[in-house]
Design a protein around this motif. Structure first.
Motif, short mmCIF file in Angstrom:
data_model
loop_
_atom_site.label_atom_id
_atom_site.label_comp_id
_atom_site.label_asym_id
_atom_site.label_seq_id
_atom_site.Cartn_x
_atom_site.Cartn_y
_atom_site.Cartn_z
N PRO A 69 -19.94 -10.65 -31.14
CA PRO A 69 -20.26 -11.11 -32.50
C PRO A 69 -19.46 -12.38 -32.83
N TYR A 70 -20.01 -13.19 -33.71
CA TYR A 70 -19.34 -14.42 -34.15
C TYR A 70 -19.37 -14.47 -35.67
N ASP A 71 -18.24 -14.85 -36.26
CA ASP A 71 -18.13 -14.94 -37.72
C ASP A 71 -18.69 -16.24 -38.27
N LYS A 72 -18.57 -17.32 -37.50
CA LYS A 72 -18.95 -18.64 -37.99
C LYS A 72 -20.11 -19.19 -37.16
N GLY A 73 -20.98 -19.92 -37.84
CA GLY A 73 -22.09 -20.57 -37.16
C GLY A 73 -23.30 -20.65 -38.06
N VAL A 74 -24.40 -21.12 -37.51
CA VAL A 74 -25.66 -21.20 -38.23
C VAL A 74 -26.77 -20.58 -37.39
N GLY A 75 -27.76 -20.05 -38.08
CA GLY A 75 -28.90 -19.45 -37.41
C GLY A 75 -30.17 -20.19 -37.78
N LEU A 76 -30.99 -20.47 -36.78
CA LEU A 76 -32.28 -21.14 -36.98
C LEU A 76 -33.37 -20.31 -36.33
N HIS A 77 -34.58 -20.48 -36.81
CA HIS A 77 -35.74 -19.92 -36.14
C HIS A 77 -36.52 -21.09 -35.56
N SER A 78 -37.08 -20.90 -34.37
CA SER A 78 -37.85 -21.99 -33.78
C SER A 78 -39.16 -22.16 -34.56
N HIS A 79 -39.58 -23.28 -34.76
CA HIS A 79 -39.17 -24.61 -34.46
C HIS A 79 -38.59 -25.22 -35.74
N ALA A 80 -37.30 -25.59 -35.67
CA ALA A 80 -36.62 -26.10 -36.85
C ALA A 80 -35.58 -27.14 -36.46
N ARG A 81 -35.22 -27.97 -37.43
CA ARG A 81 -34.15 -28.96 -37.26
C ARG A 81 -33.22 -28.88 -38.47
N LEU A 82 -31.93 -28.96 -38.18
CA LEU A 82 -30.91 -28.92 -39.22
C LEU A 82 -30.00 -30.12 -38.99
N THR A 83 -29.90 -30.99 -40.01
CA THR A 83 -29.18 -32.26 -39.86
C THR A 83 -27.96 -32.29 -40.77
N TYR A 84 -26.86 -32.81 -40.23
CA TYR A 84 -25.61 -32.95 -40.97
C TYR A 84 -25.10 -34.38 -40.86
N ALA A 85 -24.49 -34.85 -41.93
CA ALA A 85 -23.74 -36.10 -41.86
C ALA A 85 -22.44 -35.78 -41.13
N VAL A 86 -22.09 -36.60 -40.16
CA VAL A 86 -20.86 -36.35 -39.40
C VAL A 86 -19.67 -36.73 -40.27
N PRO A 87 -18.73 -35.81 -40.47
CA PRO A 87 -17.57 -36.11 -41.33
C PRO A 87 -16.71 -37.24 -40.74
N PRO A 88 -16.10 -38.03 -41.60
CA PRO A 88 -15.21 -39.09 -41.12
C PRO A 88 -14.12 -38.51 -40.22
N GLY A 89 -13.86 -39.17 -39.12
CA GLY A 89 -12.80 -38.74 -38.21
C GLY A 89 -13.23 -37.72 -37.17
N ALA A 90 -14.47 -37.23 -37.27
CA ALA A 90 -14.93 -36.24 -36.28
C ALA A 90 -15.11 -36.92 -34.93
N ARG A 91 -14.59 -36.28 -33.89
CA ARG A 91 -14.66 -36.86 -32.54
C ARG A 91 -15.59 -36.10 -31.62
N ARG A 92 -15.77 -34.78 -31.89
CA ARG A 92 -16.60 -33.95 -31.02
C ARG A 92 -17.43 -32.96 -31.84
N PHE A 93 -18.52 -32.51 -31.22
CA PHE A 93 -19.27 -31.39 -31.75
C PHE A 93 -19.26 -30.32 -30.67
N GLU A 94 -18.96 -29.08 -31.07
CA GLU A 94 -18.89 -27.96 -30.13
C GLU A 94 -19.64 -26.77 -30.70
N ALA A 95 -20.26 -25.98 -29.82
CA ALA A 95 -20.96 -24.75 -30.23
C ALA A 95 -21.31 -23.94 -28.99
N LEU A 96 -21.59 -22.67 -29.22
CA LEU A 96 -22.24 -21.80 -28.24
C LEU A 96 -23.62 -21.55 -28.80
N VAL A 97 -24.67 -21.74 -28.01
CA VAL A 97 -26.02 -21.61 -28.53
C VAL A 97 -26.89 -20.80 -27.59
N GLY A 98 -27.79 -20.04 -28.19
CA GLY A 98 -28.76 -19.27 -27.42
C GLY A 98 -29.53 -18.34 -28.33
#
Length: 171
Positions: A69-98
């Protein structure tokens, strides 16, 4: 009432067997579920409608990938797109997806991460199934907008619930 500024974080110790979870706020990680997306797009297969979910899979249940189980994250149903503005100073994006574990062995999806509209190399251009989540770690330096995309797998929208667990920007 006196208020004093703390210059450095206080040290905390606890026996490891007594620690159930550790959530750090205000540190180097900015979880997507704590941010407001700039855009959500859903492309229905028929007349269905699925919203994205914060800290849950699209039906509202907890995020489950690879038997954990994971406490943090987002859930999508196919077919969808979710867009975020990258916060200032962000260097990487990380996730586990499946596909969420509850989709069973028949769940299959395709995922992409787009930086300013261009697809990033995730190291795997394949359909994701219940065989285990894909670990994503991509450079976000200089990126203004990051989009998560969940697309249909071999069965179309059937069992197309996608978990982006621990999805975060890292400063």
């Amino acid at each position: 009432l006196q208020v004093r500024e703390v210059q450095r974080p206080a040290a905390v110790s606890a026996p490891l067997p007594r620690v159930a979870a550790l959530d750090l706020f205000g540190g180097r990680a900015l979880y997507l579920s704590d941010l407001k997306p700039s855009r959500y797009e859903y492309f229905p297969y028929l007349d269905d409608r699925w919203e994205y979910a914060r800290d849950a899979e699209p039906t509202g249940l907890d995020l489950r990938l690879g038997g954990s189980p994971y406490d943090k994250g987002v859930g999508l149903h196919s077919h969808a797109r979710l867009t975020y503005a990258v916060p200032p100073g962000a260097r990487r994006f990380e996730a586990l997806v499946g596909p969420d574990d509850r989709t069973g062995s028949g769940g299959a999806v395709r995922v992409r991460v787009l930086a300013d509209g261009r697809p990033l190399d995730l190291g795997a251009d394949r359909e994701l199934t219940a065989g285990g989540p894909l670990a994503i770690g991509v450079d976000a330096s200089g990126v203004k907008e990051l989009t998560l995309e969940a697309d249909f797998g071999k069965d179309g929208p059937v069992r197309g619930r996608v978990d982006w667990a621990d999805a975060r920007f890292v400063k």
